[in-house]
Design a protein around this motif. Sequence first.
Motif, PDB file in Angstrom:
ATOM      1  N   ILE A   1      -5.896  -3.748   2.309  1.00 66.27           N
ATOM      2  CA  ILE A   1      -5.886  -4.763   1.265  1.00 66.27           C
ATOM      3  C   ILE A   1      -4.770  -4.416   0.276  1.00 66.27           C
ATOM      4  O   ILE A   1      -4.606  -3.239  -0.080  1.00 66.27           O
ATOM      5  CB  ILE A   1      -7.240  -4.773   0.490  1.00 66.27           C
TER       6      ILE A   1
ATOM      7  N   GLY B   1     -12.225  -7.033   1.082  1.00 67.38           N
ATOM      8  CA  GLY B   1     -12.673  -6.188   2.202  1.00 67.38           C
ATOM      9  C   GLY B   1     -14.084  -6.546   2.652  1.00 67.38           C
ATOM     10  O   GLY B   1     -14.376  -6.604   3.851  1.00 67.38           O
TER      11      GLY B   1
ATOM     12  N   ILE C   1     -11.207   7.853   8.590  1.00 66.07           N
ATOM     13  CA  ILE C   1     -10.608   7.776   7.254  1.00 66.07           C
ATOM     14  C   ILE C   1     -10.184   9.176   6.823  1.00 66.07           C
ATOM     15  O   ILE C   1     -10.930  10.143   7.044  1.00 66.07           O
ATOM     16  CB  ILE C   1     -11.658   7.255   6.238  1.00 66.07           C
TER      17      ILE C   1
ATOM     18  N   ALA D   1     -20.057   1.538   1.545  1.00 68.04           N
ATOM     19  CA  ALA D   1     -20.653   0.327   0.967  1.00 68.04           C
ATOM     20  C   ALA D   1     -20.930  -0.723   2.045  1.00 68.04           C
ATOM     21  O   ALA D   1     -21.852  -1.529   1.906  1.00 68.04           O
ATOM     22  CB  ALA D   1     -19.740  -0.250  -0.109  1.00 68.04           C
TER      23      ALA D   1
ATOM     24  N   ILE E   1       0.853  -1.204   0.000  1.00 64.30           N
ATOM     25  CA  ILE E   1       0.000   0.000   0.000  1.00 64.30           C
ATOM     26  C   ILE E   1       0.885   1.250   0.000  1.00 64.30           C
ATOM     27  O   ILE E   1       0.628   2.210  -0.743  1.00 64.30           O
ATOM     28  CB  ILE E   1      -0.950  -0.021   1.221  1.00 64.30           C
TER      29      ILE E   1
ATOM     30  N   ALA F   1     -15.458   5.179   0.206  1.00 64.28           N
ATOM     31  CA  ALA F   1     -16.458   4.426  -0.575  1.00 64.28           C
ATOM     32  C   ALA F   1     -16.647   3.026  -0.004  1.00 64.28           C
ATOM     33  O   ALA F   1     -17.771   2.517   0.076  1.00 64.28           O
ATOM     34  CB  ALA F   1     -16.018   4.345  -2.039  1.00 64.28           C
TER      35      ALA F   1
ATOM     36  N   GLU G   1     -11.280   5.840  -1.884  1.00 60.63           N
ATOM     37  CA  GLU G   1     -11.634   4.417  -1.901  1.00 60.63           C
ATOM     38  C   GLU G   1     -11.994   3.921  -0.507  1.00 60.63           C
ATOM     39  O   GLU G   1     -12.915   3.117  -0.341  1.00 60.63           O
ATOM     40  CB  GLU G   1     -10.534   3.565  -2.538  1.00 60.63           C
TER      41      GLU G   1
HETATM   42  C1  LIG Z   1     -10.481   0.606   0.860  1.00 56.03           C
HETATM   43  C2  LIG Z   1     -10.151  -0.873   0.807  1.00 56.03           C
HETATM   44  C3  LIG Z   1     -10.089  -1.426   2.239  1.00 56.03           C
HETATM   45  C4  LIG Z   1     -11.258  -1.612   0.016  1.00 56.03           C
HETATM   46  O1  LIG Z   1     -10.995  -3.007   0.048  1.00 56.03           O
HETATM   47  P1  LIG Z   1     -11.420  -3.951  -1.177  1.00 56.03           P
HETATM   48  O2  LIG Z   1     -11.080  -5.346  -0.832  1.00 56.03           O
HETATM   49  O3  LIG Z   1     -10.838  -3.426  -2.424  1.00 56.03           O
HETATM   50  O4  LIG Z   1     -13.007  -3.746  -1.175  1.00 56.03           O
HETATM   51  P2  LIG Z   1     -14.094  -4.710  -1.854  1.00 56.03           P
HETATM   52  O5  LIG Z   1     -13.577  -5.252  -3.143  1.00 56.03           O
HETATM   53  O6  LIG Z   1     -14.569  -5.707  -0.849  1.00 56.03           O
HETATM   54  O7  LIG Z   1     -15.251  -3.662  -2.190  1.00 56.03           O
HETATM   55  C5  LIG Z   1     -16.461  -3.572  -1.450  1.00 56.03           C
HETATM   56  C6  LIG Z   1     -17.209  -2.347  -1.941  1.00 56.03           C
HETATM   57  O8  LIG Z   1     -16.537  -1.158  -1.485  1.00 56.03           O
HETATM   58  C7  LIG Z   1     -16.639  -0.137  -2.504  1.00 56.03           C
HETATM   59  N1  LIG Z   1     -15.296   0.164  -3.012  1.00 56.03           N
HETATM   60  C8  LIG Z   1     -14.141  -0.479  -2.714  1.00 56.03           C
HETATM   61  N2  LIG Z   1     -13.110   0.093  -3.351  1.00 56.03           N
HETATM   62  C9  LIG Z   1     -13.623   1.106  -4.077  1.00 56.03           C
HETATM   63  C10 LIG Z   1     -13.040   2.057  -4.952  1.00 56.03           C
HETATM   64  N3  LIG Z   1     -11.728   2.096  -5.233  1.00 56.03           N
HETATM   65  N4  LIG Z   1     -13.853   2.976  -5.536  1.00 56.03           N
HETATM   66  C11 LIG Z   1     -15.185   2.965  -5.285  1.00 56.03           C
HETATM   67  N5  LIG Z   1     -15.803   2.073  -4.464  1.00 56.03           N
HETATM   68  C12 LIG Z   1     -15.022   1.159  -3.869  1.00 56.03           C
HETATM   69  C13 LIG Z   1     -17.512  -0.719  -3.600  1.00 56.03           C
HETATM   70  O9  LIG Z   1     -18.877  -0.410  -3.297  1.00 56.03           O
HETATM   71  C14 LIG Z   1     -17.274  -2.203  -3.438  1.00 56.03           C
HETATM   72  O10 LIG Z   1     -18.327  -3.008  -3.934  1.00 56.03           O
HETATM   73  P3  LIG Z   1     -18.361  -3.400  -5.514  1.00 56.03           P
HETATM   74  O11 LIG Z   1     -16.963  -3.777  -5.919  1.00 56.03           O
HETATM   75  O12 LIG Z   1     -19.328  -4.542  -5.553  1.00 56.03           O
HETATM   76  O13 LIG Z   1     -18.837  -2.153  -6.215  1.00 56.03           O
HETATM   77  C15 LIG Z   1      -8.788  -1.122   0.074  1.00 56.03           C
HETATM   78  O14 LIG Z   1      -8.817  -0.487  -1.174  1.00 56.03           O
HETATM   79  C16 LIG Z   1      -7.576  -0.648   0.855  1.00 56.03           C
HETATM   80  O15 LIG Z   1      -7.059  -1.368   1.705  1.00 56.03           O
HETATM   81  N6  LIG Z   1      -7.075   0.578   0.561  1.00 56.03           N
HETATM   82  C17 LIG Z   1      -5.840   1.080   1.175  1.00 56.03           C
HETATM   83  C18 LIG Z   1      -5.929   1.233   2.700  1.00 56.03           C
HETATM   84  C19 LIG Z   1      -7.152   2.049   3.091  1.00 56.03           C
HETATM   85  O16 LIG Z   1      -7.416   3.086   2.529  1.00 56.03           O
HETATM   86  N7  LIG Z   1      -7.903   1.533   4.096  1.00 56.03           N
HETATM   87  C20 LIG Z   1      -9.163   2.169   4.526  1.00 56.03           C
HETATM   88  C21 LIG Z   1      -8.994   3.262   5.503  1.00 56.03           C
HETATM   89  S1  LIG Z   1      -8.290   2.662   7.017  1.00 56.03           S
END
Ligand SMILES: CC(C)(COP(=O)(O)OP(=O)(O)OC[C@H]1O[C@@H](n2cnc3c(N)ncnc32)[C@H](O)[C@@H]1OP(=O)(O)O)[C@@H](O)C(=O)NCCC(=O)NCCS
Length: 155
Positions: free
Chosen positions: A89, A99, A122, A135, A24, A131, A128
């Motif tokens: 992730i 997630g 956040i 979600a 990340i 979002a 992301e």
């Molecule tokens: C944010 C994060 C935790 C999402 O995890 P992920 O495994 O990609 O999420 P999922 O695939 O389970 O997505 C679940 C839903 O969340 C939303 N979502 C996730 N990533 C998204 C993105 N980049 N843009 C828009 N919506 C998003 C969507 O609604 C998605 O459902 P869909 O794919 O059916 O449309 C991941 O991108 C991450 O770890 N980012 C870096 C660290 C971070 O920012 N952590 C969060 C703050 S502590």
Amino acid sequence: MGDLIIRQAGLGDAEGIAEVLQEIAAAGKRSRPSDLSFATANYLTHPDQLRCAVAVRGGCVLGFQSIRIAVEGNPYGAPVGWGVIGTHIRPSAARQGVGRALFRVTLEVAKARELAAIDATISRNNAEGLAYYSAMGFVDYRSHHGAVCKSFTVD
Ligand SMILES: CC(C)(COP(=O)(O)OP(=O)(O)OC[C@H]1O[C@@H](n2cnc3c(N)ncnc32)[C@H](O)[C@@H]1OP(=O)(O)O)[C@@H](O)C(=O)NCCC(=O)NCCS
């Protein structure tokens, strides 16, 4: 590709968790520490930790989610007794439902512990992250210092 396994993290997962944080950071999405000792202290041995769940596929840790109990004076300013969640992730495994799968397990922990609610803090710039928590059903309840705090009411 193999099945996605969600399980409780153990000390042997420290390296996998650190690798997730480092991926990340390498993607420019993290500036906080990402080394082995940070991973261990923050997610595996922290005294306020309720659970850290890892998502593993083919022996590789793709991501993890932690939930802590908010104690008096907690750095997030979350109400005492709430859960405080964090999700990470690998960018190479993003948007594949990892997630979402982790939150199903964390929510069970929150219910078993009879937590009233869960806080997710956040960065305002983290589209992301915002979002993702929306979600999962989190709603905004306050904001401070460039961060948005979302809450999830545990039924
Ligand atoms: C944010 C994060 C935790 C999402 O995890 P992920 O495994 O990609 O999420 P999922 O695939 O389970 O997505 C679940 C839903 O969340 C939303 N979502 C996730 N990533 C998204 C993105 N980049 N843009 C828009 N919506 C998003 C969507 O609604 C998605 O459902 P869909 O794919 O059916 O449309 C991941 O991108 C991450 O770890 N980012 C870096 C660290 C971070 O920012 N952590 C969060 C703050 S502590």
